[in-house]
Write a protein that holds these residues in place. Sequence first.
Motif, PDB file in Angstrom:
ATOM      1  N   MET A   1       0.843  -1.194   0.000  1.00  0.00           N
ATOM      2  CA  MET A   1       0.000   0.000   0.000  1.00  0.00           C
ATOM      3  C   MET A   1       0.884   1.252   0.000  1.00  0.00           C
ATOM      4  N   ASN A   2       0.669   2.114  -0.985  1.00  0.00           N
ATOM      5  CA  ASN A   2       1.410   3.373  -1.076  1.00  0.00           C
ATOM      6  C   ASN A   2       1.075   4.264   0.116  1.00  0.00           C
ATOM      7  N   LYS A   3       2.086   4.809   0.759  1.00  0.00           N
ATOM      8  CA  LYS A   3       1.859   5.649   1.943  1.00  0.00           C
ATOM      9  C   LYS A   3       1.123   6.946   1.597  1.00  0.00           C
ATOM     10  N   GLU A   4       1.062   7.283   0.317  1.00  0.00           N
ATOM     11  CA  GLU A   4       0.344   8.486  -0.116  1.00  0.00           C
ATOM     12  C   GLU A   4      -1.061   8.171  -0.639  1.00  0.00           C
ATOM     13  N   ALA A   5      -1.464   6.926  -0.587  1.00  0.00           N
ATOM     14  CA  ALA A   5      -2.806   6.550  -1.030  1.00  0.00           C
ATOM     15  C   ALA A   5      -3.849   7.282  -0.196  1.00  0.00           C
ATOM     16  N   LYS A   6      -4.900   7.753  -0.860  1.00  0.00           N
ATOM     17  CA  LYS A   6      -5.965   8.461  -0.138  1.00  0.00           C
ATOM     18  C   LYS A   6      -6.884   7.440   0.520  1.00  0.00           C
ATOM     19  N   ILE A   7      -6.954   7.494   1.839  1.00  0.00           N
ATOM     20  CA  ILE A   7      -7.749   6.531   2.607  1.00  0.00           C
ATOM     21  C   ILE A   7      -8.844   7.280   3.351  1.00  0.00           C
ATOM     22  N   TYR A   8     -10.083   6.970   3.031  1.00  0.00           N
ATOM     23  CA  TYR A   8     -11.220   7.592   3.721  1.00  0.00           C
ATOM     24  C   TYR A   8     -11.661   6.695   4.868  1.00  0.00           C
ATOM     25  N   ILE A   9     -11.672   7.252   6.074  1.00  0.00           N
ATOM     26  CA  ILE A   9     -12.119   6.529   7.260  1.00  0.00           C
ATOM     27  C   ILE A   9     -13.449   7.115   7.700  1.00  0.00           C
ATOM     28  N   ALA A  10     -14.522   6.383   7.450  1.00  0.00           N
ATOM     29  CA  ALA A  10     -15.844   6.816   7.907  1.00  0.00           C
ATOM     30  C   ALA A  10     -15.954   6.541   9.401  1.00  0.00           C
ATOM     31  N   GLY A  11     -16.351   7.553  10.158  1.00  0.00           N
ATOM     32  CA  GLY A  11     -16.410   7.404  11.610  1.00  0.00           C
ATOM     33  C   GLY A  11     -15.070   7.654  12.277  1.00  0.00           C
ATOM     34  N   HIS A  12     -14.271   8.560  11.714  1.00  0.00           N
ATOM     35  CA  HIS A  12     -12.892   8.753  12.190  1.00  0.00           C
ATOM     36  C   HIS A  12     -12.799   9.432  13.556  1.00  0.00           C
ATOM     37  N   ARG A  13     -13.900   9.956  14.059  1.00  0.00           N
ATOM     38  CA  ARG A  13     -13.885  10.580  15.384  1.00  0.00           C
ATOM     39  C   ARG A  13     -14.310   9.604  16.483  1.00  0.00           C
ATOM     40  N   GLY A  14     -14.837   8.458  16.103  1.00  0.00           N
ATOM     41  CA  GLY A  14     -15.270   7.477  17.096  1.00  0.00           C
ATOM     42  C   GLY A  14     -14.084   6.733  17.698  1.00  0.00           C
ATOM     43  N   MET A  15     -14.363   5.878  18.657  1.00  0.00           N
ATOM     44  CA  MET A  15     -13.301   5.131  19.324  1.00  0.00           C
ATOM     45  C   MET A  15     -12.487   4.303  18.332  1.00  0.00           C
ATOM     46  N   VAL A  16     -13.162   3.545  17.478  1.00  0.00           N
ATOM     47  CA  VAL A  16     -12.457   2.672  16.543  1.00  0.00           C
ATOM     48  C   VAL A  16     -11.820   3.476  15.412  1.00  0.00           C
ATOM     49  N   ASP A  58      -8.728   6.156  -2.619  1.00  0.00           N
ATOM     50  CA  ASP A  58      -8.215   4.884  -3.135  1.00  0.00           C
ATOM     51  C   ASP A  58      -8.758   3.711  -2.323  1.00  0.00           C
ATOM     52  N   CYS A  59      -8.974   3.944  -1.030  1.00  0.00           N
ATOM     53  CA  CYS A  59      -9.472   2.904  -0.127  1.00  0.00           C
ATOM     54  C   CYS A  59     -10.493   3.519   0.819  1.00  0.00           C
ATOM     55  N   MET A  60     -11.401   2.679   1.301  1.00  0.00           N
ATOM     56  CA  MET A  60     -12.393   3.134   2.275  1.00  0.00           C
ATOM     57  C   MET A  60     -12.464   2.157   3.438  1.00  0.00           C
ATOM     58  N   ILE A  61     -12.601   2.726   4.635  1.00  0.00           N
ATOM     59  CA  ILE A  61     -12.759   1.928   5.846  1.00  0.00           C
ATOM     60  C   ILE A  61     -14.038   2.381   6.530  1.00  0.00           C
ATOM     61  N   ASN A  62     -14.981   1.465   6.734  1.00  0.00           N
ATOM     62  CA  ASN A  62     -16.247   1.818   7.372  1.00  0.00           C
ATOM     63  C   ASN A  62     -16.189   1.502   8.868  1.00  0.00           C
ATOM     64  N   ALA A  63     -15.807   2.514   9.658  1.00  0.00           N
ATOM     65  CA  ALA A  63     -15.816   2.399  11.116  1.00  0.00           C
ATOM     66  C   ALA A  63     -16.965   3.202  11.708  1.00  0.00           C
ATOM     67  N   ALA A  64     -17.900   3.616  10.868  1.00  0.00           N
ATOM     68  CA  ALA A  64     -19.040   4.410  11.322  1.00  0.00           C
ATOM     69  C   ALA A  64     -20.233   3.514  11.591  1.00  0.00           C
ATOM     70  N   ALA A  65     -20.906   3.764  12.699  1.00  0.00           N
ATOM     71  CA  ALA A  65     -22.098   2.987  13.034  1.00  0.00           C
ATOM     72  C   ALA A  65     -22.843   3.688  14.158  1.00  0.00           C
ATOM     73  N   LYS A  66     -24.110   3.379  14.269  1.00  0.00           N
ATOM     74  CA  LYS A  66     -24.861   3.751  15.466  1.00  0.00           C
ATOM     75  C   LYS A  66     -24.710   2.587  16.425  1.00  0.00           C
ATOM     76  N   VAL A  67     -24.075   2.830  17.571  1.00  0.00           N
ATOM     77  CA  VAL A  67     -23.741   1.735  18.479  1.00  0.00           C
ATOM     78  C   VAL A  67     -24.244   2.020  19.889  1.00  0.00           C
ATOM     79  N   GLY A  68     -24.341   0.952  20.697  1.00  0.00           N
ATOM     80  CA  GLY A  68     -24.767   1.099  22.081  1.00  0.00           C
ATOM     81  C   GLY A  68     -24.874  -0.250  22.745  1.00  0.00           C
ATOM     82  N   GLY A  69     -25.165  -0.253  24.017  1.00  0.00           N
ATOM     83  CA  GLY A  69     -25.286  -1.478  24.777  1.00  0.00           C
ATOM     84  C   GLY A  69     -26.692  -2.044  24.756  1.00  0.00           C
TER      85      GLY A  69
END
Length: 317
Positions: A1-16, A58-69
């Motif tokens: 993976m190129n270190k300059e690849a654009k990676i979108y992290i959905a939910g980037h402010r959450g814990m995960v 270039d890549c997407m990571i889905n760390a976004a969710a509505k979560v709870g106990g």
Amino acid sequence: MNKEAKIYIAGHRGMVGSAIWRALQAKGYTNLVGQTSKELDLRDQKSVTDFITKEKPDCMINAAAKVGGILANNNYPYQFIMENLQIQNNLIDQAHKQGISKFIFLGSSCIYPKFAPQPLKEEYLLTDSLEPTNEWYAIAKIAGVKACEAIRKQYQKDFVSLMPTNLYGTHDNFDLKTSHVLPAMIRKFHDAKENGHSTVTLWGSGTPMREFLFVDDMAASVVFALENTLPDHLYNVGTGSDLTIKDLAELIQKAVGHQGNIEWDASKPDGTPKKLMDSSKLNKIGWQPDVSLEEGIAKTYDWFLKNQQSFKEVQIN
């Protein structure tokens, strides 16, 4: 993976998501993209379409969710199934339509049947009924797993689903109405300690068995999946060991320094009696957890102490 690849992290402010962001930065990735829920409503199809079309990651990571106990899942079943379906459907569909070849979908161990054999293997998915207290969230996540599997099967794209066990760590949600069991215990024991070591009342019998993974270990598994082409579509991510909720409470009580009594309210639901993940499939190809439960609890409580003045109810996307 190129270190300059654009990676979108959905939910980037959450814990995960924030742990993934930190892990990627630490490895030298320089082109990370994130939007807060105020900047981008992931439930809105047009907004997501416009954003992905403009950014072209270039890549997407889905760390976004509505979560709870348990409490939140019981009280808000419609929001838990509908909002999670909206979020993941919008992201998965746009990743496919925009030609993004690498997509990592994060789910939960609750996708597996309530009484599946232990430890839980990936092939147990859809073999029996779910735990009723969180089936709404689980059904949404199962749909995400199957959507990624379908794209992988039909279009040969590298869409991978990672199913973590119970996660905890820094940047967790400590709101007692919506938090998971471990951060809720930290908050309860801390508040009781501050209140003269008053008695702490916890839900259930204390007998269910649970497995816990520190969030930085989860982030490392995502980086591993990002940097490698994994041979299958679904992987469990856990430690391979569990303990009773009672033993967890005593570990947290010791870490916090609470010296009062613990009472168990058996009128409240226990949830699944045992939930241990079999993570051997991911272990065999190169990922292993590093942080012990005792070390992780200590790090989490330290972060809690440093940030408790800023806590407010967390609602992720």
